[in-house]
Design a protein around this motif. Structure first.
Motif, PDB file in Angstrom:
ATOM      1  N   TYR A 117       0.834  -1.207   0.000  1.00 30.58           N
ATOM      2  CA  TYR A 117       0.000   0.000   0.000  1.00 30.58           C
ATOM      3  C   TYR A 117       0.868   1.257   0.000  1.00 30.58           C
ATOM      4  O   TYR A 117       0.596   2.220  -0.718  1.00 30.58           O
ATOM      5  CB  TYR A 117      -0.919  -0.010   1.224  1.00 30.58           C
ATOM      6  N   MET A 118       1.939   1.235   0.807  1.00 34.15           N
ATOM      7  CA  MET A 118       2.853   2.379   0.852  1.00 34.15           C
ATOM      8  C   MET A 118       3.453   2.644  -0.527  1.00 34.15           C
ATOM      9  O   MET A 118       3.473   3.789  -1.009  1.00 34.15           O
ATOM     10  CB  MET A 118       3.972   2.117   1.863  1.00 34.15           C
ATOM     11  N   VAL A 119       3.944   1.591  -1.180  1.00 33.05           N
ATOM     12  CA  VAL A 119       4.554   1.761  -2.505  1.00 33.05           C
ATOM     13  C   VAL A 119       3.523   2.270  -3.500  1.00 33.05           C
ATOM     14  O   VAL A 119       3.791   3.192  -4.279  1.00 33.05           O
ATOM     15  CB  VAL A 119       5.161   0.426  -2.991  1.00 33.05           C
ATOM     16  N   ARG A 120       2.338   1.683  -3.466  1.00 35.71           N
ATOM     17  CA  ARG A 120       1.288   2.094  -4.407  1.00 35.71           C
ATOM     18  C   ARG A 120       0.919   3.561  -4.247  1.00 35.71           C
ATOM     19  O   ARG A 120       0.787   4.299  -5.235  1.00 35.71           O
ATOM     20  CB  ARG A 120       0.048   1.220  -4.208  1.00 35.71           C
ATOM     21  N   GLU A 121       0.773   4.012  -2.993  1.00 34.69           N
ATOM     22  CA  GLU A 121       0.390   5.406  -2.755  1.00 34.69           C
ATOM     23  C   GLU A 121       1.517   6.365  -3.116  1.00 34.69           C
ATOM     24  O   GLU A 121       1.270   7.459  -3.620  1.00 34.69           O
ATOM     25  CB  GLU A 121      -0.017   5.589  -1.284  1.00 34.69           C
ATOM     26  N   LEU A 122       2.744   5.973  -2.872  1.00 37.76           N
ATOM     27  CA  LEU A 122       3.877   6.813  -3.273  1.00 37.76           C
ATOM     28  C   LEU A 122       3.938   6.934  -4.795  1.00 37.76           C
ATOM     29  O   LEU A 122       4.146   8.018  -5.338  1.00 37.76           O
ATOM     30  CB  LEU A 122       5.182   6.241  -2.725  1.00 37.76           C
ATOM     31  N   HIS A 123       3.740   5.818  -5.478  1.00 33.46           N
ATOM     32  CA  HIS A 123       3.738   5.844  -6.938  1.00 33.46           C
ATOM     33  C   HIS A 123       2.629   6.750  -7.476  1.00 33.46           C
ATOM     34  O   HIS A 123       2.829   7.482  -8.455  1.00 33.46           O
ATOM     35  CB  HIS A 123       3.569   4.430  -7.493  1.00 33.46           C
ATOM     36  N   LYS A 124       1.468   6.698  -6.862  1.00 33.13           N
ATOM     37  CA  LYS A 124       0.356   7.556  -7.293  1.00 33.13           C
ATOM     38  C   LYS A 124       0.732   9.033  -7.213  1.00 33.13           C
ATOM     39  O   LYS A 124       0.193   9.858  -7.954  1.00 33.13           O
ATOM     40  CB  LYS A 124      -0.879   7.304  -6.430  1.00 33.13           C
ATOM     41  N   ASN A 125       1.650   9.345  -6.311  1.00 35.17           N
ATOM     42  CA  ASN A 125       2.071  10.725  -6.112  1.00 35.17           C
ATOM     43  C   ASN A 125       3.417  11.040  -6.756  1.00 35.17           C
ATOM     44  O   ASN A 125       4.062  12.030  -6.423  1.00 35.17           O
ATOM     45  CB  ASN A 125       2.113  11.032  -4.609  1.00 35.17           C
ATOM     46  N   GLY A 126       3.831  10.166  -7.673  1.00 35.51           N
ATOM     47  CA  GLY A 126       5.040  10.428  -8.458  1.00 35.51           C
ATOM     48  C   GLY A 126       6.338  10.201  -7.727  1.00 35.51           C
ATOM     49  O   GLY A 126       7.370  10.746  -8.106  1.00 35.51           O
ATOM     50  N   ILE A 127       6.316   9.371  -6.675  1.00 38.56           N
ATOM     51  CA  ILE A 127       7.510   9.125  -5.876  1.00 38.56           C
ATOM     52  C   ILE A 127       7.898   7.653  -5.966  1.00 38.56           C
ATOM     53  O   ILE A 127       7.100   6.766  -5.670  1.00 38.56           O
ATOM     54  CB  ILE A 127       7.282   9.524  -4.400  1.00 38.56           C
ATOM     55  N   GLU A 128       9.132   7.401  -6.386  1.00 40.54           N
ATOM     56  CA  GLU A 128       9.642   6.043  -6.475  1.00 40.54           C
ATOM     57  C   GLU A 128      10.132   5.560  -5.106  1.00 40.54           C
ATOM     58  O   GLU A 128      10.312   6.356  -4.188  1.00 40.54           O
ATOM     59  CB  GLU A 128      10.792   5.975  -7.484  1.00 40.54           C
ATOM     60  N   VAL A 129      10.373   4.245  -5.021  1.00 41.11           N
ATOM     61  CA  VAL A 129      10.823   3.634  -3.769  1.00 41.11           C
ATOM     62  C   VAL A 129      12.041   2.758  -4.040  1.00 41.11           C
ATOM     63  O   VAL A 129      12.018   1.899  -4.926  1.00 41.11           O
ATOM     64  CB  VAL A 129       9.716   2.782  -3.118  1.00 41.11           C
ATOM     65  N   HIS A 137       7.046  -4.073  -6.222  1.00 38.43           N
ATOM     66  CA  HIS A 137       7.112  -2.975  -7.198  1.00 38.43           C
ATOM     67  C   HIS A 137       8.123  -1.897  -6.815  1.00 38.43           C
ATOM     68  O   HIS A 137       7.938  -0.733  -7.181  1.00 38.43           O
ATOM     69  CB  HIS A 137       5.722  -2.336  -7.388  1.00 38.43           C
ATOM     70  N   ILE A 138       9.188  -2.258  -6.082  1.00 33.73           N
ATOM     71  CA  ILE A 138      10.165  -1.232  -5.745  1.00 33.73           C
ATOM     72  C   ILE A 138      10.951  -0.856  -6.993  1.00 33.73           C
ATOM     73  O   ILE A 138      11.111  -1.647  -7.916  1.00 33.73           O
ATOM     74  CB  ILE A 138      11.116  -1.674  -4.605  1.00 33.73           C
ATOM     75  N   ASP A 139      11.423   0.377  -7.020  1.00 35.06           N
ATOM     76  CA  ASP A 139      12.054   0.940  -8.208  1.00 35.06           C
ATOM     77  C   ASP A 139      13.573   0.936  -8.143  1.00 35.06           C
ATOM     78  O   ASP A 139      14.241   1.198  -9.150  1.00 35.06           O
ATOM     79  CB  ASP A 139      11.586   2.381  -8.400  1.00 35.06           C
ATOM     80  N   GLY A 140      14.127   0.695  -6.949  1.00 37.12           N
ATOM     81  CA  GLY A 140      15.569   0.739  -6.792  1.00 37.12           C
ATOM     82  C   GLY A 140      16.030  -0.204  -5.715  1.00 37.12           C
ATOM     83  O   GLY A 140      15.286  -0.534  -4.778  1.00 37.12           O
ATOM     84  N   ILE A 141      17.265  -0.667  -5.835  1.00 34.43           N
ATOM     85  CA  ILE A 141      17.886  -1.504  -4.811  1.00 34.43           C
ATOM     86  C   ILE A 141      19.274  -0.946  -4.523  1.00 34.43           C
ATOM     87  O   ILE A 141      19.968  -0.473  -5.413  1.00 34.43           O
ATOM     88  CB  ILE A 141      17.978  -2.986  -5.240  1.00 34.43           C
ATOM     89  N   HIS A 142      19.653  -0.957  -3.268  1.00 36.00           N
ATOM     90  CA  HIS A 142      20.957  -0.470  -2.832  1.00 36.00           C
ATOM     91  C   HIS A 142      21.632  -1.632  -2.118  1.00 36.00           C
ATOM     92  O   HIS A 142      21.161  -2.093  -1.075  1.00 36.00           O
ATOM     93  CB  HIS A 142      20.783   0.721  -1.891  1.00 36.00           C
ATOM     94  N   ALA A 143      22.717  -2.127  -2.688  1.00 37.43           N
ATOM     95  CA  ALA A 143      23.402  -3.279  -2.098  1.00 37.43           C
ATOM     96  C   ALA A 143      24.898  -3.142  -2.298  1.00 37.43           C
ATOM     97  O   ALA A 143      25.351  -2.729  -3.368  1.00 37.43           O
ATOM     98  CB  ALA A 143      22.911  -4.580  -2.732  1.00 37.43           C
ATOM     99  N   ASN A 144      25.649  -3.467  -1.267  1.00 37.42           N
ATOM    100  CA  ASN A 144      27.109  -3.490  -1.351  1.00 37.42           C
ATOM    101  C   ASN A 144      27.575  -4.932  -1.217  1.00 37.42           C
ATOM    102  O   ASN A 144      27.679  -5.457  -0.112  1.00 37.42           O
ATOM    103  CB  ASN A 144      27.729  -2.610  -0.265  1.00 37.42           C
TER     104      ASN A 144
END
Length: 617
Positions: A246-258, A285-292
């Protein structure tokens, strides 16, 4: 048991067991069946343990048979199981094992408590995404905002209903939109073991410490496929799955990636890493991953076809651009390290011999990999503390101030810590604005650490990894200086967005390669067209020709002249003549002492300040 031959359970005649798919690990619902798969050495005695939901007592076990084993993978498919009524674990050679691939866990809801009787839940992909699709914001248009899910809204000053949760982030979407960011990055928000007892070795052997230290940040082992239940507002078992979506979906609706950061302990199976990243991109549906990860694993990630449009952040991608694999014209790789931060902090506090370095940093935008620019992160001083403390103060960590970076490239502006001295506070205010200008007026991807836009302080603690209190939580300051910095940050982000020349897709060449009358970017100093980068100088300027933004906007943008003066006294800058029928005017300055209205050939910039000129028709 031969493949395809069914076996009836004596006590549950409607359950049938077949050979499973060994390529799908964990517990996965496929049609009306559940595929169970686990790795164990050949010859192991493996079983699936099923529990009635909400109960610790076993309901029954289903053993793996020889025909369900390929290599070290044990896989069975179970049909007829009412999986919504059960949780599960595996048993390997008599030891109960929690599934590394568990999609949700019971027994982990309570934050900062030792988990007991952990069981995995069977999760189905039946969430209504309402047509959600990737936003695919290119790196050159990305403005990153990094936060800790719990700490972002846990402070009483956040004034949200769902403090410290995924829903707390949803509550703050109007704020994030107003700020102007395009992507949030979450510190680890999967089921990490925040209260794991450590093994300590002494002359008498190994033992566990009785009072384990809280790992607030999440850089430890855990269950990387499952969203952290303690970060969910819902008390329902498995509620964190729907809440994260739900958090990801609502952020996407507002033009914000995760994006989310992952910590994989050394030695983690590369297949498990890739499976995990695939799962989060596909399921959440996340848009980015940060991994070392170690180099070989990162190369596996960066060449993966499924992830080729997912933003991938790591400490350092090699400059071997021929190796980069991307099926689109959009970059998806980015270097995320402290190089820009160290140079920027040293420059704004007036260190010498920085001009060559900082002038390169503000233009850096290589074709194969993007660069993330920031001046503060979770494991450093906050931006406010960078201009308020000369030394670190980590006593509350319980390590006698022996932890954390010793040198922070900081300067307290004349008083250590909190002060009411007007002169000191005015200088701090200006230095914060200078730092934000370096981040948001440079060509790389700007990143703001949550709270830096409103003077959040950790009281000089640069390593609050074990603190879950007001030191580590974001303080939603409403002081005069905090309000001023917040409004400045908003206006600076708007300014960046309005002028494509400040965030071009391609790196500038310092040449007039299209015969527009000006180079795409040029450096200047006391004399126009001549930047003196001698070690004793602390001022330089950059000029961007707005016509080079035509390729991206279709319009001839204004030219931009940005003067950086980190010397403690005013400096004169040479300003090139404006293009035909244009004139230079001051767009804004970080100093209240900037008094010039119209500029001809020179510009006087007050000490320790940044002034931006714009040339319009």
């Amino acid at each position: 048991m031969r493949p395809g031959k069914e076996r009836h359970m004596n006590n549950l005649n409607d359950i049938k067991v077949y050979r499973g798919n060994p390529l799908i690990m964990g517990a996965t619902v496929i049609g009306d069946s559940v595929n169970f798969a686990i790795t164990a050495k050949v010859g192991s005695d493996c079983q699936v343990i099923l529990y009635q939901k909400g109960e610790d007592k076993e309901a029954f076990r289903i053993p793996f048979e020889n025909a369900q084993v390929i290599g070290n993978v044990y896989a069975m498919s179970v049909s007829g199981l009412d999986y919504n009524k059960y949780d599960y674990n595996f048993c390997v050679n008599g030891e109960v094992v929690v599934d590394k691939y568990a999609k949700a866990l019971s027994g982990k809801k309570q934050w900062a408590s030792e988990s007991q009787n952990i069981k995995a839940s069977i999760v189905t992909d039946d969430y209504d995404w309402q047509g959600d699709a990737p936003l695919c914001v290119p790196f050159e248009d990305t403005i990153l905002y990094r936060l800790h899910v719990r700490g972002f809204t846990k402070h009483s000053s956040s004034k949200v209903k769902h403090k410290g949760t995924y829903l707390g982030i949803v509550d703050k979407i109007p704020y994030l939109k107003e700020l102007g960011i395009t992507m949030i990055e979450l510190m680890p928000a999967y089921e990490f073991n925040e209260m794991k007892k450590e093994q300590v070795t002494s002359m008498r052997g190994q033992f566990q410490i009785e009072n384990p230290t809280l790992n607030y940040w999440g850089y430890t082992d855990g269950y990387t496929f499952a969203p952290k239940a303690a970060y969910a507002f819902s008390n329902k078992v498995g509620g964190e799955v729907e809440e994260f979506k739900y958090m990801v979906r609502e952020l996407h609706k507002n033009g914000i990636e995760v994006s989310m950061e992952f910590f994989f302990p050394q030695g983690t199976n590369p297949k498990e890493i890739l499976d995990c990243l695939h799962y989060w991109v596909m399921e959440y549906h996340i848009d980015g991953i940060h991994a070392n990860c170690e180099e070989a694993v990162m190369r596996m990630i960066q060449t993966d076809d499924l992830l080729c449009t997912t933003k991938i952040f790591t400490y350092s991608f090699a400059a071997d651009t021929d190796f980069y694999h991307c099926s689109t014209d959009t970059r998806n790789l980015a270097n995320f390290n402290d190089d820009f931060m160290i140079a920027a902090r040293r420059f704004i506090k007036g260190d010498e011999d920085l001009l060559n370095t900082i002038s390169y940093k503000v233009k850096s935008n290589p074709p194969g990999v993007a660069i993330v620019n920031y001046v503060a992160n979770h494991n450093t001083f906050t931006l406010y503390d960078t201009v308020s403390y000369d030394k670190k103060y980590n006593e509350l960590n319980g390590e006698n101030n022996q932890d954390g970076a010793v040198y922070n490239y900081s300067w307290n502006c004349g008083a250590e810590g909190d002060t009411r001295k007007r002169k000191v506070m005015d200088l701090r205010r200006k230095q914060i604005k200078n730092a934000l200008c370096l981040v948001l007026l440079s060509q790389g991807v700007p990143m703001i650490y949550a709270g830096d836009e409103m003077c959040n302080s950790q009281k000089g603690n640069n390593n609050p990894y074990c603190l879950d209190n007001e030191i580590s939580w974001t303080n939603w300051n409403t002081t005069a200086i905090a309000r001023d910095i917040l409004e400045f940050t908003k206006s600076l982000i708007r300014f960046r967005k309005q002028h494509k020349v400040l965030h071009l897709k391609d790196e500038t060449r310092q040449m007039d390669y299209k015969s527009y009358g000006l180079p795409d970017m040029s450096y200047h100093g006391t004399k126009a067209w001549y930047a003196d980068f001698s070690h004793f100088n602390r001022h330089f300027s950059t000029m961007y020709c707005g016509k080079y933004a035509l390729d991206y906007t279709g319009e001839d943008e204004p030219d931009m002249y940005i003067a950086y003066n980190m010397y403690w006294e005013e400096q004169k800058f040479g300003v090139p003549s404006a293009r035909s029928k244009r004139r230079w005017t001051i767009a804004f300055s970080t100093s209240t002492e900037q008094s010039e209205k119209e500029i001809e050939r020179t510009l006087t910039v007050p000490g320790r300040s940044v002034t931006v000129l714009i040339s319009e028709k």
